[in-house]
Design a protein around this motif. Sequence first.
Motif, PDB file in Angstrom:
ATOM      1  N   ALA A  83      27.488  48.175  44.725  1.00  0.00           N
ATOM      2  CA  ALA A  83      27.023  46.834  45.097  1.00  0.00           C
ATOM      3  C   ALA A  83      28.199  45.872  45.228  1.00  0.00           C
ATOM      4  O   ALA A  83      28.225  45.014  46.116  1.00  0.00           O
ATOM      5  N   VAL A  84      29.194  46.011  44.353  1.00  0.00           N
ATOM      6  CA  VAL A  84      30.392  45.172  44.433  1.00  0.00           C
ATOM      7  C   VAL A  84      31.183  45.521  45.686  1.00  0.00           C
ATOM      8  O   VAL A  84      31.660  44.639  46.415  1.00  0.00           O
ATOM      9  N   THR A  85      31.312  46.814  45.967  1.00  0.00           N
ATOM     10  CA  THR A  85      32.037  47.247  47.161  1.00  0.00           C
ATOM     11  C   THR A  85      31.355  46.734  48.428  1.00  0.00           C
ATOM     12  O   THR A  85      32.015  46.229  49.348  1.00  0.00           O
ATOM     13  N   ILE A  86      30.038  46.839  48.486  1.00  0.00           N
ATOM     14  CA  ILE A  86      29.286  46.331  49.639  1.00  0.00           C
ATOM     15  C   ILE A  86      29.451  44.822  49.763  1.00  0.00           C
ATOM     16  O   ILE A  86      29.590  44.284  50.871  1.00  0.00           O
ATOM     17  N   ALA A  87      29.454  44.120  48.642  1.00  0.00           N
ATOM     18  CA  ALA A  87      29.652  42.671  48.671  1.00  0.00           C
ATOM     19  C   ALA A  87      31.006  42.315  49.274  1.00  0.00           C
ATOM     20  O   ALA A  87      31.131  41.345  50.033  1.00  0.00           O
ATOM     21  N   LYS A  88      32.029  43.097  48.945  1.00  0.00           N
ATOM     22  CA  LYS A  88      33.357  42.851  49.513  1.00  0.00           C
ATOM     23  C   LYS A  88      33.351  43.069  51.026  1.00  0.00           C
ATOM     24  O   LYS A  88      34.024  42.343  51.777  1.00  0.00           O
ATOM     25  N   VAL A  89      32.608  44.060  51.476  1.00  0.00           N
ATOM     26  CA  VAL A  89      32.502  44.318  52.912  1.00  0.00           C
ATOM     27  C   VAL A  89      31.838  43.136  53.616  1.00  0.00           C
ATOM     28  O   VAL A  89      32.310  42.658  54.654  1.00  0.00           O
ATOM     29  N   VAL A  90      30.746  42.648  53.049  1.00  0.00           N
ATOM     30  CA  VAL A  90      30.050  41.493  53.630  1.00  0.00           C
ATOM     31  C   VAL A  90      30.952  40.265  53.586  1.00  0.00           C
ATOM     32  O   VAL A  90      31.020  39.492  54.546  1.00  0.00           O
ATOM     33  N   GLY A  91      31.672  40.087  52.476  1.00  0.00           N
ATOM     34  CA  GLY A  91      32.606  38.961  52.372  1.00  0.00           C
ATOM     35  C   GLY A  91      33.678  39.021  53.436  1.00  0.00           C
ATOM     36  O   GLY A  91      34.083  37.987  54.001  1.00  0.00           O
ATOM     37  N   HIS A  92      34.133  40.235  53.740  1.00  0.00           N
ATOM     38  CA  HIS A  92      35.163  40.415  54.781  1.00  0.00           C
ATOM     39  C   HIS A  92      34.640  39.993  56.155  1.00  0.00           C
ATOM     40  O   HIS A  92      35.407  39.539  57.010  1.00  0.00           O
ATOM     41  N   MET A  93      33.342  40.144  56.365  1.00  0.00           N
ATOM     42  CA  MET A  93      32.744  39.722  57.636  1.00  0.00           C
ATOM     43  C   MET A  93      32.819  38.206  57.803  1.00  0.00           C
ATOM     44  O   MET A  93      32.932  37.703  58.918  1.00  0.00           O
ATOM     45  N   PHE A  94      32.756  37.488  56.690  1.00  0.00           N
ATOM     46  CA  PHE A  94      32.860  36.027  56.727  1.00  0.00           C
ATOM     47  C   PHE A  94      34.314  35.571  56.753  1.00  0.00           C
ATOM     48  O   PHE A  94      34.649  34.570  57.381  1.00  0.00           O
ATOM     49  N   ASP A  95      35.152  36.293  56.021  1.00  0.00           N
ATOM     50  CA  ASP A  95      36.547  35.901  55.881  1.00  0.00           C
ATOM     51  C   ASP A  95      37.410  37.158  55.976  1.00  0.00           C
ATOM     52  O   ASP A  95      37.411  37.982  55.059  1.00  0.00           O
ATOM     53  N   SER A  96      38.121  37.309  57.066  1.00  0.00           N
ATOM     54  CA  SER A  96      38.891  38.525  57.312  1.00  0.00           C
ATOM     55  C   SER A  96      40.018  38.749  56.304  1.00  0.00           C
ATOM     56  O   SER A  96      40.589  39.840  56.248  1.00  0.00           O
ATOM     57  N   SER A  97      40.350  37.733  55.499  1.00  0.00           N
ATOM     58  CA  SER A  97      41.409  37.899  54.494  1.00  0.00           C
ATOM     59  C   SER A  97      40.912  38.586  53.226  1.00  0.00           C
ATOM     60  O   SER A  97      41.720  38.958  52.365  1.00  0.00           O
ATOM     61  N   VAL A  98      39.597  38.741  53.089  1.00  0.00           N
ATOM     62  CA  VAL A  98      39.035  39.398  51.903  1.00  0.00           C
ATOM     63  C   VAL A  98      39.410  40.877  51.920  1.00  0.00           C
ATOM     64  O   VAL A  98      39.209  41.571  52.924  1.00  0.00           O
ATOM     65  N   THR A  99      39.962  41.358  50.822  1.00  0.00           N
ATOM     66  CA  THR A  99      40.283  42.774  50.671  1.00  0.00           C
ATOM     67  C   THR A  99      39.392  43.380  49.598  1.00  0.00           C
ATOM     68  O   THR A  99      38.687  42.665  48.875  1.00  0.00           O
ATOM     69  N   LEU A 100      39.444  44.693  49.469  1.00  0.00           N
ATOM     70  CA  LEU A 100      38.579  45.353  48.495  1.00  0.00           C
ATOM     71  C   LEU A 100      39.006  45.086  47.056  1.00  0.00           C
ATOM     72  O   LEU A 100      38.170  45.047  46.149  1.00  0.00           O
ATOM     73  N   ASN A 101      40.303  44.900  46.836  1.00  0.00           N
ATOM     74  CA  ASN A 101      40.773  44.741  45.455  1.00  0.00           C
ATOM     75  C   ASN A 101      41.340  43.358  45.132  1.00  0.00           C
ATOM     76  O   ASN A 101      41.822  43.144  44.020  1.00  0.00           O
ATOM     77  N   GLY A 102      41.303  42.427  46.067  1.00  0.00           N
ATOM     78  CA  GLY A 102      41.745  41.068  45.756  1.00  0.00           C
ATOM     79  C   GLY A 102      43.017  40.609  46.429  1.00  0.00           C
ATOM     80  O   GLY A 102      42.994  39.649  47.202  1.00  0.00           O
ATOM     81  N   PRO A 103      44.171  41.253  46.177  1.00  0.00           N
ATOM     82  CA  PRO A 103      45.422  40.798  46.798  1.00  0.00           C
ATOM     83  C   PRO A 103      45.361  40.862  48.318  1.00  0.00           C
ATOM     84  O   PRO A 103      44.588  41.626  48.894  1.00  0.00           O
ATOM     85  N   ALA A 104      46.190  40.061  48.950  1.00  0.00           N
ATOM     86  CA  ALA A 104      46.248  40.046  50.407  1.00  0.00           C
ATOM     87  C   ALA A 104      46.862  41.340  50.938  1.00  0.00           C
ATOM     88  O   ALA A 104      47.592  42.042  50.235  1.00  0.00           O
ATOM     89  N   ILE A 105      46.550  41.649  52.194  1.00  0.00           N
ATOM     90  CA  ILE A 105      47.180  42.790  52.859  1.00  0.00           C
ATOM     91  C   ILE A 105      48.690  42.550  52.893  1.00  0.00           C
ATOM     92  O   ILE A 105      49.156  41.467  53.227  1.00  0.00           O
ATOM     93  N   GLY A 106      49.450  43.574  52.522  1.00  0.00           N
ATOM     94  CA  GLY A 106      50.897  43.444  52.452  1.00  0.00           C
ATOM     95  C   GLY A 106      51.387  43.073  51.074  1.00  0.00           C
ATOM     96  O   GLY A 106      52.585  43.131  50.785  1.00  0.00           O
ATOM     97  N   GLU A 107      50.439  42.660  50.199  1.00  0.00           N
ATOM     98  CA  GLU A 107      50.791  42.303  48.824  1.00  0.00           C
ATOM     99  C   GLU A 107      50.053  43.190  47.821  1.00  0.00           C
ATOM    100  O   GLU A 107      49.862  42.817  46.666  1.00  0.00           O
ATOM    101  N   GLY A 108      49.621  44.351  48.287  1.00  0.00           N
ATOM    102  CA  GLY A 108      48.901  45.277  47.416  1.00  0.00           C
ATOM    103  C   GLY A 108      47.420  45.360  47.703  1.00  0.00           C
ATOM    104  O   GLY A 108      46.692  46.107  47.038  1.00  0.00           O
TER     105      GLY A 108
END
Length: 269
Positions: A83-108
């Motif tokens: 459910a948390v993983t799916i929430a991150k996917v939905v969040g990414h649809m709203f904000d492309s900067s959302v990653t699965l584990n928190g840090p930005a792409i390129g920063e882990g």
Amino acid sequence: MFTTLLPAAIEAGTTPTSAQIFISEFFGTTILLLLGAGVVATNLLPKSKGRGTGWLMVNFGWGFAVFAGVYVAYATGGHLNPAVTIAKVVGHMFDSSVTLNGPAIGEGGVAVTALNVIIYIVAQFLGAFVGAVLAWLAYKKQFDEDLDPALKLGVFSTGPEDRSYGWNVVTEAIATAVLIIWVFVAGYSKSGLGPLGVAIIIVVIGASLGGPTGYAINPARDLGPRIAHAVLPIKGKGDSDWAYSWVPVVGPIIGAIVATVIVFAVGLA
């Protein structure tokens, strides 16, 4: 060689590999279920020193089981929960900067891709299955005692006090929504509570909203152990209640999606 796969070996700012993602979520969820199912076994099974310690003990046990699991899987965001993983996917649809584990792409940060999402969810279900098996092994002699089969199943998976599938889904959805909203909002706060904060919210959800269904709020937490119950040679185990098994899967997914939409629609994140 093997130590390079472990989350602890991931350097700050380094994106976990696929193998590291799997191992992180697998072991984190294994710990979650070993300790979570263990506290229920302590409370329910005969010849246990903790038998009858009650609902609040179960709530605190599950809360700190999540605390331990999140620490183990910290490198991948400590989802432990589809459910948390799916929430991150939905969040990414709203904000492309959302990653699965928190840090930005390129920063882990772990990118939201189909492959990564599948790895997270498969690892969570397998970890939940293995954790439940380990809990059974720890309490093997207690499971061998003559006992109501429903109590033995209760160590592995949830069940409603009042079986009304529609309302049971509503309960699971609401409880999961609280968790998901907290996950997103806490991620943007500077409180520094981290895994301890997750433990506290799990205890609160259990004490406040767990009464009707036993608060699965996690499809892997319920279905993985339910499968373990079905396949393990548990003496006098009875039925695995497959008629109810869809509720702790569908309810949390609905709650996760709705909660994430609310978070981003009203600007909480």
